[in-house]
Design an enzyme around this catalytic site. Sequence first.
Site, PDB file in Angstrom:
ATOM      1  NE  ARG A  99      -6.857 -32.612  17.491  1.00 57.67           N
ATOM      2  CZ  ARG A  99      -6.819 -33.838  18.027  1.00 57.67           C
ATOM      3  NH1 ARG A  99      -5.776 -34.269  18.710  1.00 57.67           N
ATOM      4  NH2 ARG A  99      -7.817 -34.663  17.860  1.00 57.67           N
ATOM      5  CB  SER A 127     -11.968 -29.331  14.770  1.00 56.62           C
ATOM      6  OG  SER A 127     -12.660 -30.554  14.682  1.00 56.62           O
ATOM      7  CD  GLU A 184      -8.062 -28.733  16.290  1.00 53.78           C
ATOM      8  OE1 GLU A 184      -8.901 -28.894  17.202  1.00 53.78           O
ATOM      9  OE2 GLU A 184      -7.778 -29.630  15.475  1.00 53.78           O
TER      10      GLU A 184
END
Length: 305
Positions: free
Chosen positions: A178, A227, A297
């Site tokens: 990510r 998320s 995130e």
Amino acid sequence: MARLDGEALLRRLPKVTGRLEPNAPLAEFTWFRTGGPAEVLFTPASEADLASFLADMPGDVPVYVIGVGSNLLVRDGGVPGVVIRLGRGFSDIAVEPESRIRCGAAVLDVRVARFALEHGIDGLTFLRGIPGTIGGALRMNGGAYGGETKDVLVAARAVDRSGTMQVLSNAAMKYSYRHCGAPEDLIFTEALLQGRPGSREEIAAAMDKITESRESTQPVKSRTGGSTFKNPPGQKSWQLIDKAGMRGFAVGAARVSEMHCNFLINEGGATAAQIEELGETVRRRVKETSGVDLDWEIKRIGVPA
Ligand SMILES: Cc1cc2nc3c(=O)[nH]c(=O)nc-3n(C[C@H](O)[C@H](O)[C@H](O)COP(=O)(O)OP(=O)(O)OC[C@H]3O[C@@H](n4cnc5c(N)ncnc54)[C@H](O)[C@@H]3O)c2cc1C
């Protein structure tokens, strides 16, 4: 804190072919449906329009690019400077030899997955699971169901803050989980993705499985940012959050999803401040119960009200 003044900023910006809008609400462009305006919102007509705008604009004005805001929390005071949102001029998609697909940065990941299916190209089904744009996938190294952008990217085109065009190889994107290590100022405009020949039936079946799995495990119809925290090495954020007793915890109308506790939900009328406070409370409780520092995130941009 100085108030945003879109009209004043607009007077300092170069002429464009696309659209410049002062004090433009951004909430509608994010999945959380909350947060303040962009001081100026720029929708470039084309890559050339984007490049000449960046080349000619004053160097002290901050610039931030957004996709469809599925990984974004815009703070309530709005975003100083220019927010760029790519539209129609960046939505082409085409097949290239050797099972490759070239697509503009504004194309939705889901559209790429479907397009690959139509052309019997396998290897891109994971994009069915990510509700963002190709630009967002390039920046976030978006991934799902065993695949990630890093696995399929051949090259990305981008414009930097000075308006210079660049082509980046997969290695130049410096991908990790990510994360993309390419310079922060790059605005991706296009991606060349590598697939492989496949059977339409099998690709369709894999995509149906992803759709079913997402709908039964994620609150995909809610106002959320996906998320919230990255998974720490060897651990799952949702398990740490659950262990900390935070499933269902709320700050105002912002709540930790009962269905998937690494998702935060705007149940209606939550401010960005409440969503961020909820996230920070989750981080604190996880630190107290497991000793782990969760890393956001979701990208948080702009200034508080
Ligand atoms: C219900 C739900 C489920 C999700 N599931 C997943 C999942 O399974 N896997 C996963 O990886 N993500 C998932 N996400 C998160 C999100 O969809 C991805 O991070 C996606 O890649 C973000 O794309 P976006 O267009 O919405 O970008 P935005 O949220 O608008 O922006 C995210 C970041 O990308 C940058 N960015 C966007 N466009 C460009 C561009 N053209 N050039 C440079 N930078 C750009 C922005 O500056 C920002 O830093 C989920 C989100 C939701 C709401």
